[in-house]
Design an enzyme around this catalytic site. Structure first.
Site, PDB file in Angstrom:
ATOM      1  N   ASP A 190       5.158 -42.236 -51.585  1.00  0.00           N
ATOM      2  CA  ASP A 190       5.027 -43.808 -52.123  1.00  0.00           C
ATOM      3  C   ASP A 190       3.580 -44.644 -51.492  1.00  0.00           C
ATOM      4  OD1 ASP A 190       5.179 -46.614 -53.010  1.00  0.00           O
ATOM      5  OD2 ASP A 190       7.182 -46.869 -52.626  1.00  0.00           O
ATOM      6  N   HIS A 229       3.889 -48.032 -54.925  1.00  0.00           N
ATOM      7  CA  HIS A 229       4.465 -49.427 -55.955  1.00  0.00           C
ATOM      8  C   HIS A 229       3.827 -50.669 -55.714  1.00  0.00           C
ATOM      9  CE1 HIS A 229       7.131 -50.235 -52.299  1.00  0.00           C
ATOM     10  NE2 HIS A 229       6.821 -51.379 -52.624  1.00  0.00           N
ATOM     11  N   SER A 235       6.427 -53.834 -47.828  1.00  0.00           N
ATOM     12  CA  SER A 235       6.025 -52.708 -48.337  1.00  0.00           C
ATOM     13  C   SER A 235       4.470 -52.368 -48.111  1.00  0.00           C
ATOM     14  CB  SER A 235       6.129 -53.032 -49.904  1.00  0.00           C
ATOM     15  OG  SER A 235       7.576 -53.001 -50.092  1.00  0.00           O
TER      16      SER A 235
END
Length: 767
Positions: free
Chosen positions: A225, A89, A657
């Protein structure tokens, strides 16, 4: 209804938690202070490294493998050839920019087979931290003479500029100086930023986004991810603009990858760039977030998401255009829902009030403290009352009015329109035109007017109907009289007449501007944007700015007082996009009575979800199913299972992230990509029983790269280890020291398997 996009809600039994002492695993700590504040506790939890191994300016250390990826995520170096690992992402926007209906990398994935196939990404950066320094004294010099908060801030900014320039003079480095503890302390980060970052590999969205909005912020999770990039450098291994002549960057350190996996109770450390937390807010602020701001923002984004969902399902072209936008909108939307649930479950407002009562008692017990802090809590209350109507206005302006793309675009033309009205020098006008031409080209690549038209009508209707008329911009009076408050009719008129609806229309406006003609002022989209912006400038910004100046001073005093009151506690500063260390352990949790979540998931769960009937979010590639059915996991599986994700009690937030999850020996075991829904309130209050960070197991990454994608050449440049050898180089070096890798027996087994795989692939091609 807000809840219709979510599979289930958990019961929200109130849980009382104390906030007078730092809880287990809470905190985002400054790397340079680990020795004095955290090293002993980290080693008690099982860490086998020293603080110097993690952060050092004298030798290569873990910090030299960590980058700020694009300024919004974290990445880590995983090979001596500049290979960078981050989240799918985080790289999603780049994958989307390279995608088209003909080359749909979002759906199919992308894997560069050679260095020449790696794709450049203009504007994308990777920033390393060279060193940190406490510059509090230098930055606060002269501030004692300031009579107002504005004067103090002006002095601070001058000092920041001076100190930063002095620290980087004669180098290619930059200096970032940030306030900590609301301006009680200042730290400087000397940085090195690389600008040639190329896309190397990304799994298809059915792996990289598996679970979609359904699973976002949730556990159990089964999302691969991750994405891979490569940093390129110019001469002398230093930053350079993109050039085909650049070479892969040689990092000071790259993280060896452990194939040993994780087990319950293992020490874990997250090293990255957390974006923003507000752990020390007073109760009035938390109450405003919980009761006012979050509910309205959730509703606005829910409305927008429903419209975009429908438009994206109807067209592949629209789906690709809006993929990154939709993901960003949905991410915050669901986070705010979880945050409110967590605030309620943690009884956070009452706990904040209890701390404030303790503070008041502590102040009252000493005349000197009364003089310094006596009016502090009353002034907090007074200032937050002054924000009545201001906070909700800002939320509707940002989320509803400027959540409409055509309005946001038109607002960007404000400066040009003002220059035209003032008959400014042509050079100034031309410079602004050039800037807008560049912006518009990228804007319209990912714009679909029919979708925006529906968003326009829906969001502005919410703005019009959901808050008091006295908080409306002037143009709403026109909508009330001319369109009877019907924003569907208003939208039809605007999108029929506005030049901002198309690239050709914008080009015409800019062509007129070059001739000195103002065709912008009377455009209906610009009239709307200008009215909203004017309302903000006159009715919102003055109060908002004044109150926040006051609050800055109050919070600075409050933090000073809290640290005196709790002198036996180690305080960590709020996250502010600077390099931090969080540590905890691999452990399950109990979301509600009668339910216990284990700490890991496997590919078995992917298949179970794929069979659940939620086709959109749980679709899987045929190749992944084939590997599962054959149990063809290579050296990455364990006892016939393929690990996918795991959770631990590290304190993380947005910006983390892509952060590496590192084991007790300094080896990479996972890549952080999310928090559990029950733990999203950790930006405001930390609940040790509920907060968990979610990571993709590094073995799943290797499995996807190698077995699924066939990009074995990428695995071959990584350093794979299976023992507890330290993941650190043994000497100070820019030249990477080799860590202990697989044993001869393990290498032989892996090579045999790869040879068998290539033989099979060749046979398939020949057939």
């Amino acid at each position: 209804m807000i809840s219709k996009r979510i599979l289930s809600f958990f019961a929200a039994a109130l849980l009382s938690i104390g906030i007078t002492t730092a809880r287990p695993d809470e905190g985002m700590w400054l790397p340079m202070l680990l020795k004095q504040l955290n090293e002993a506790q980290m080693q008690d939890k099982g860490m086998k490294l020293t603080a110097e191994d993690i952060y050092s300016v004298n030798q290569s250390s873990l910090k030299d493998a960590i980058v700020s990826f694009g300024g919004f995520c974290t990445g880590e170096m995983i090979s001596p050839e500049g290979l960078l690992l981050t989240n799918h992402h985080c790289g999603y926007g780049q994958v989307q920019q390279h995608s088209s209906v003909e080359n749909d990398y979002l759906t199919e994935g992308f894997w560069a087979k050679t260095r020449e196939q790696e794709l450049p990404n203009p504007g994308l950066t990777a920033t390393f931290i060279v060193r940190m320094e406490d510059v509090t004294k230098q930055i606060l010099t002269g501030t004692e003479a300031a009579k107002t908060e504005a004067e103090r801030e002006a002095i601070v900014q001058r000092n920041i500029s001076r100190v930063g320039k002095e620290a980087t003079a004669g180098t290619h480095y930059n200096a970032v100086i940030r306030p900590f503890f609301y301006g009680n302390e200042y730290y400087m980060y000397i940085t090195e930023t690389f600008k040639d970052i190329r896309l190397v590999g990304a799994p298809p969205s059915s792996i990289g986004k598996f679970g979609g909005d359904t699973d976002n912020w949730m556990w159990p999770r089964h999302t691969g991810d991750f994405s891979l990039f490569r940093i390129y450098a110019g001469p002398n291994n230093e930053p350079a603009e993109y050039s085909p002549e650049n070479k892969p960057y040689k990092p000071r350190h790259h993280l060896p990858i452990s194939l040993s996996g994780v087990k319950e109770g293992d020490f874990t450390m997250v090293f990255g760039f957390p974006g923003r937390t507000n752990e020390y807010l007073v109760s009035q602020a938390v109450k405003e977030i919980y009761e006012v701001s979050n509910p309205h923002k959730i509703n606005i984004r829910e409305t927008k998401l429903n419209i975009l969902d429908e438009e994206m399902k109807a067209s592949d072209a629209v789906r690709i255009k809006y993929a990154a936008k939709h993901a960003s909108i949905a991410n915050a939307w669901k986070k705010w829902i979880g945050e409110n649930r967590g605030i309620r479950k943690a009884n956070a407002i009452a706990e904040k009030q209890q701390l404030e009562q303790q503070f008041a008692q502590w102040v009252a017990a000493d005349p000197a403290r009364q003089q310094q802090y006596g009016n502090l809590l009353a002034e907090f209350e007074q200032n937050y009352k002054a924000l009545d109507g201001i906070t909700i206005s800002r939320d509707y302006i940002n989320e509803a009015a400027f959540g409409v793309e055509i309005v946001k675009l038109a607002n960007n033309f404000t400066t040009l329109q003002r220059l035209l009205a003032q008959k400014a020098p042509q050079n100034d006008i031309d410079a602004q035109v050039a800037k807008l031409e560049s912006y518009a080209a990228g804007y319209f690549k990912d714009y679909h007017a029919p979708a925006d038209k529906k968003v326009f009508a829906a969001l502005l209707s919410l703005y019009y109907n959901n808050i008091d008329r006295k908080l409306h911009p002037e143009i709403f009076n026109m909508v009330r009289s001319k369109y009877k408050g019907d924003f569907t009719k208003y939208a039809e008129d605007v999108f029929t007449k506005s030049a901002f609806v198309s690239e050709s229309g914008v080009k015409q406006l800019l062509a007129e501007a070059k001739k000195g003609k103002d065709a912008i002022k009377n455009d209906p989209a610009f009239e709307l944007a200008n009215s909203v912006a004017e309302y903000y400038r006159v009715n919102v910004m003055p109060t908002y700015t004044s109150v926040n100046d006051n609050l800055s001073l109050l919070y600075r005093s409050y933090m000073s007082g809290l640290r005196q009151m709790q002198s036996d506690k180690n305080f960590y500063p709020d996250a502010n996009s600077t390099l931090r260390v969080a540590y905890g352990k691999v452990e399950p949790y109990k979301p509600v009575d009668g339910v216990i979540y284990t700490y890991y998931t496997t590919l078995e769960g992917v298949m179970e979800k794929a069979a659940s009937g939620v086709a959109e979010d749980y679709a899987i590639p045929a190749r992944l199913r084939e590997l599962y059915e054959k149990k063809d996991y290579g050296p990455y599986g364990v006892n016939g299972q393929m690990p996918v994700c795991f959770i631990a009690s590290n304190h993380t937030t947005g910006g983390n992230s892509g952060s590496p999850v590192i084991n007790a020996n300094g080896q990479l075991i996972g890549t952080n990509f999310d928090r559990n829904w029950e733990g999203t309130m950790s930006d405001i209050v930390y609940n040790p029983d509920q907060v968990r960070n979610i990571s993709v197991d590094v073995r799943y990454m290797l499995f996807i790269v190698d077995k699924f994608a066939g990009a074995t050449h990428l695995v071959e440049e990584m350093t794979l280890v299976t023992d507890d050898t330290s993941g650190l180089p043994q000497v100070d070096a820019r030249k990477q020291q080799p860590e202990k890798e697989l044993s001869k027996k393990e290498k032989k087994k892996l090579e045999k398997e790869l040879k068998k795989k290539r033989k099979k692939e060749k046979a398939e091609v020949d057939a």
